[in-house]
Motif scaffolding. Structure first.
Motif, PDB file in Angstrom:
ATOM      1  N   PHE A  54      80.353  84.573  27.243  1.00 43.14           N
ATOM      2  CA  PHE A  54      80.003  83.201  27.567  1.00 43.14           C
ATOM      3  C   PHE A  54      79.157  83.141  28.834  1.00 43.14           C
ATOM      4  O   PHE A  54      79.300  83.956  29.745  1.00 43.14           O
ATOM      5  N   PHE A  55      78.256  82.173  28.883  1.00 44.95           N
ATOM      6  CA  PHE A  55      77.428  81.988  30.067  1.00 44.95           C
ATOM      7  C   PHE A  55      78.292  81.740  31.300  1.00 44.95           C
ATOM      8  O   PHE A  55      78.029  82.267  32.376  1.00 44.95           O
ATOM      9  N   ASP A  56      79.320  80.911  31.139  1.00 49.24           N
ATOM     10  CA  ASP A  56      80.248  80.611  32.228  1.00 49.24           C
ATOM     11  C   ASP A  56      81.446  81.543  32.092  1.00 49.24           C
ATOM     12  O   ASP A  56      82.365  81.289  31.312  1.00 49.24           O
ATOM     13  N   GLU A  57      81.435  82.624  32.855  1.00 50.93           N
ATOM     14  CA  GLU A  57      82.492  83.627  32.719  1.00 50.93           C
ATOM     15  C   GLU A  57      83.844  83.125  33.193  1.00 50.93           C
ATOM     16  O   GLU A  57      84.879  83.720  32.872  1.00 50.93           O
ATOM     17  N   THR A  58      83.859  82.048  33.963  1.00 51.24           N
ATOM     18  CA  THR A  58      85.130  81.513  34.448  1.00 51.24           C
ATOM     19  C   THR A  58      85.768  80.554  33.449  1.00 51.24           C
ATOM     20  O   THR A  58      86.916  80.162  33.611  1.00 51.24           O
ATOM     21  N   ARG A  59      85.002  80.207  32.406  1.00 47.68           N
ATOM     22  CA  ARG A  59      85.495  79.229  31.438  1.00 47.68           C
ATOM     23  C   ARG A  59      86.552  79.866  30.545  1.00 47.68           C
ATOM     24  O   ARG A  59      86.332  80.928  29.955  1.00 47.68           O
ATOM     25  N   GLN A  60      87.685  79.233  30.455  1.00 50.48           N
ATOM     26  CA  GLN A  60      88.760  79.697  29.600  1.00 50.48           C
ATOM     27  C   GLN A  60      88.806  78.847  28.332  1.00 50.48           C
ATOM     28  O   GLN A  60      88.765  77.618  28.405  1.00 50.48           O
ATOM     29  N   LEU A  61      88.872  79.501  27.187  1.00 54.10           N
ATOM     30  CA  LEU A  61      88.966  78.763  25.941  1.00 54.10           C
ATOM     31  C   LEU A  61      90.357  78.176  25.776  1.00 54.10           C
ATOM     32  O   LEU A  61      91.361  78.866  25.985  1.00 54.10           O
ATOM     33  N   GLY A  62      90.390  76.901  25.401  1.00 55.31           N
ATOM     34  CA  GLY A  62      91.668  76.297  25.080  1.00 55.31           C
ATOM     35  C   GLY A  62      92.164  76.780  23.727  1.00 55.31           C
ATOM     36  O   GLY A  62      91.439  77.464  22.989  1.00 55.31           O
TER      37      GLY A  62
END
Length: 367
Positions: free
Chosen positions: A339-347
């Motif tokens: 993902f472009f935003d590596e800090t983004r966690q998938l719900g």
């Protein structure tokens, strides 16, 4: 005249395009139906093109898409931009009639460098048709041997330019598959029935089908997609715009089908969708302006260095949010997103959607 309206949220463009491109739940019933609906699908990378079709046809396996090419119910050739596309067989000749002359002019200097004159093209045509009509479709390497033996050298890209010219002029066409290559067939044998609308009618049909399958899109998007002259496109558009709906988004006119536009009132699907699309997919590539679905700061992550090679994309709710790759083989194969935003966690819901999309791709490869 179809109704028009305005939309303030650019993010809605991507979700509407998901619907137009048959990426929501109502995919096409068959491979030929899908390709005909899409009008033309970029196909220079064959494995990517096979999945571009498969992801839009529920239940289709890779064997189904290959079978459609092998039977001639879908053809892969150079209808525009000098790039391979999948198209319906009855559409190829009229598309070539619209686009071939301009492309020929654009590569004239290269042909002079390669010492390809019209007499060389005619000689190569006769050599190719004599061989194919006698023995059936031939591999590209086999055809190049025929050219070389007949006094038409193929080194230094000369062979591929001869082949491309013969295909653009409707004498040859890529036919059945042989592994990940295609055998070259005689056009009139492989495609015995072609539609031949007049130029103005053909451009009008081309536009309407593009906006129905790719909308919301702009007139400039279509002109880039086909490489038809913008002035001619604008003139022809005046005769067909009544079949479409205009959306004004920050002063830019986007066009789409009335059926898809009506979803703005009843509810646009795809708000929680997640798709794993191949490289070169029409969802990203099919527009000169890709910013409605791909943030400019991420463009280089999809086409590194602007090298023309499009990576596989993760599309969430109509926006490109990352890339993905297949790692491993056989039973150990797995889809790995980045993902472009590596800090983004998938719900939980997004993770479940990713798992379903990955399973669908792996099933496609296995069937």
């Amino acid at each position: 005249m179809a109704a028009s309206g305005s939309v303030r949220d650019h993010r809605m463009i991507g979700r509407l395009r998901l619907v137009s491109q048959r990426l929501t739940g109502d995919g096409a019933a068959s491979v030929p139906e899908l390709v005909r609906w899409m009008t033309a699908m970029q196909a220079q990378d064959l494995p990517a093109a096979l999945w571009a079709v498969g992801v839009r046809v529920p239940g289709a396996g890779i064997a189904d898409v290959r079978a459609a090419i092998d039977s001639g119910s879908v053809v892969r050739s150079w209808p525009m931009r000098g790039t391979l596309h999948l198209v319906a067989p009855e559409d190829l000749r009229w598309m070539l009639d619209l686009t071939a002359e301009r492309l020929t002019r654009s590569i004239a200097a290269r042909h002079r460098q390669l010492e390809i004159a019209w007499a060389d093209v005619e000689k190569a045509r006769d050599l190719a048709l004599d061989r194919i009509l006698a023995d059936g479709p031939v591999s590209r390497s086999g055809l190049f041997k025929v050219f070389d033996a007949g006094g038409q050298p193929t080194q230094g890209q000369r062979g591929i330019h001869l082949l491309g010219t013969l295909c653009r002029h409707g004498w040859l066409v890529p036919g059945p598959l042989s592994g990940n290559q295609q055998l070259i067939a005689a056009f009139d044998e492989w495609i015995p029935a072609s539609r031949l609308p007049g130029r103005e009618e053909a451009i009008g049909e081309f536009m309407v089908r593009y906006f129905r399958s790719h909308g919301p899109a702009t007139v400039r998007d279509f002109a880039w997609w086909t490489q038809l002259p913008l002035t001619e496109v604008r003139a022809a558009f005046q005769h067909v715009q009544g079949q479409l709906v205009e959306l004004d988004i920050d002063g830019t006119s986007y066009w789409l089908s009335p059926e898809v536009a009506s979803l703005l009132d009843s509810g646009v699907p795809g708000g929680r969708s997640l798709h794993l699309l191949p490289g070169f997919d029409e969802f990203v590539l099919g527009y000169t302006d890709r910013t409605p679905v791909l943030a400019p700061e991420h463009s280089d992550l999809i086409v590194p260095g602007g090298n023309g090679v499009f990576k596989k994309t993760v599309v969430a709710a109509g926006n490109v949010v990352g890339t993905w790759a297949l790692q491993g083989t056989g039973s150990s194969a797995a889809v790995v997103p980045e993902f472009f935003d590596e800090t983004r966690q998938l719900g939980p819901a997004a993770q479940a959607a990713l798992t379903r999309a990955a399973r669908r791709y792996l099933t496609f490869l296995a069937t």
